[in-house]
Design an enzyme around this catalytic site. Structure first.
Site, mmCIF file in Angstrom:
data_model
loop_
_atom_site.group_PDB
_atom_site.id
_atom_site.type_symbol
_atom_site.label_atom_id
_atom_site.label_comp_id
_atom_site.label_asym_id
_atom_site.label_seq_id
_atom_site.Cartn_x
_atom_site.Cartn_y
_atom_site.Cartn_z
ATOM 1 N N GLY A 1 -12.341 -14.196 -3.498
ATOM 2 C CA GLY A 1 -12.950 -15.410 -3.046
ATOM 3 C C GLY A 1 -11.823 -16.549 -2.812
ATOM 4 N N LYS B 1 -16.611 2.570 2.289
ATOM 5 C CA LYS B 1 -16.179 1.463 1.531
ATOM 6 C C LYS B 1 -16.398 1.880 0.107
ATOM 7 C CE LYS B 1 -15.399 -3.217 -0.223
ATOM 8 N NZ LYS B 1 -16.002 -4.514 0.171
ATOM 9 N N ASN C 1 -4.080 2.017 -9.419
ATOM 10 C CA ASN C 1 -4.752 2.893 -8.074
ATOM 11 C C ASN C 1 -3.939 4.024 -7.703
ATOM 12 O OD1 ASN C 1 -6.647 1.012 -8.229
ATOM 13 N ND2 ASN C 1 -6.255 0.145 -6.285
ATOM 14 N N GLY D 1 -13.493 -16.242 -7.424
ATOM 15 C CA GLY D 1 -12.662 -15.435 -8.459
ATOM 16 C C GLY D 1 -11.395 -15.038 -7.568
#
Length: 318
Positions: A12, A197, A215, A9
């Site tokens: 990756g 995380k 964000n 994706g």
């Protein structure tokens, strides 16, 4: 080295392109992205602009590699393990969101498992093109069943070729990343990294997805207090599990990531916008479930999880 990226994706594909400069890389993913990579190569834009030519396939079975970097969604981890188990894989490296992926890989594979985190940002712009939205770091550690580094002393041992040893696969993985000019380090306390995380993801991802905000806005206005509570709850659960994670430090880490990736849409926001299933089970869900096991209060994570699970059910995604 022969490296498989299982889950081509956005993230990756970025790592596949970066690693391809120094290694023999194979991407495993879905069409039309994989077909585009096979036909035209993989282009990276954003932080840097370059082209790579990794091998690409939609068939993740019978692969032979020194290690496989697993970047699939958390709910696809078991399937990834089944496919990888049909080949010859030296080690499996999870750079996924959420908690529990390493245990799933270990249950399905007869090879060392390496846990990892990364703060690199990426987004698929179109088939064959990935936008590098933010440079970050990679931290890995050998996983032994509880999220901690492998036993046996020195966590940075490498053989004469810089590949690491069977007892210490994490150092070999880090060395391979560094050979491709990707900053990577080995962490002895990888369990704490994973929980930190998770706290960051619990604060940013579901809030941004539900509020449809980038964000940078998560810790602004009416969502700020709830994002902070989600991070604090995750830290509370981590401590209940024996992981030394201060609640204030967890909130600060989430705020720092939100500022550094202010213009980004979280992966969960992207999933909701595209009508895809999210990773809420492995983020807020795992916090809420483990909180119940330990008698710890985590109402914000429970509510965020319920809201996104409800949306998924209504969309027929669960």
């Amino acid at each position: 080295m022969r490296i498989v990226i299982f889950g081509a994706g956005s993230l990756g594909s970025l790592f596949g392109a970066l690693l391809d400069g120094a290694h023999d890389v194979t991407l495993v993913g879905r069409d039309p992205h994989i077909s585009a990579v096979r036909e035209h190569g993989l282009r990276v834009t954003g932080v840097d602009d370059f082209e790579a030519s990794p091998a690409a396939t939609t068939d993740g079975t019978e692969l032979d590699c020194d290690f496989a970097v697993v970047t699939v969604k958390a709910y696809d981890t078991a399937g990834a393990a089944r496919d990888l188990a049909t080949g010859d894989v030296g080690a499996a490296v999870s750079l996924q969101n959420g908690l529990g992926n390493e245990a799933t890989l270990a249950a399905g594979l007869d090879c060392p498992v390496v846990a990892g985190t990364t703060s690199h940002g990426a987004m698929l712009s179109e088939p064959g093109v990935v936008e590098w939205t933010g440079r970050g770091d990679v931290v890995v550690g050998a996983w032994r069943g509880d999220g901690a580094a492998g036993e046996g002393g020195d966590v940075s041992r490498e053989d004469e070729h810089g590949r690491g040893t069977a007892a210490d696969p994490a150092s070999g993985v880090a060395a391979a990343f560094r050979a491709a000019s990707i900053g990577a380090e080995v962490e002895s306390d990888i369990g704490r990294r994973l929980w930190r995380k998770l706290a960051v993801n619990a604060a940013i991802n579901p809030v941004s997805a539900l509020a449809r905000i980038r964000n940078g806005r998560v810790f602004e206005g009416p969502t700020a207090e709830y994002a902070a509570r989600a991070a604090r709850e995750a830290a509370d659960v981590a401590r209940a599990e024996g992981v030394d994670l201060d609640a204030g430090a967890a909130v600060e880490a989430a705020q720092t990531v939100a500022r550094r990736t202010a213009d980004n849409r979280s992966s969960m926001f992207q999933d909701v916008a595209a009508g895809r299933r999210t990773e809420i089970d492995a983020v807020s869900g795992v916090v809420a479930e483990r909180a119940d096991e330990h008698g710890v209060d985590a109402p914000v994570n429970g509510l965020l999880c319920a809201l996104l699970r409800g949306w998924e059910a209504g969309e027929g995604l669960r």
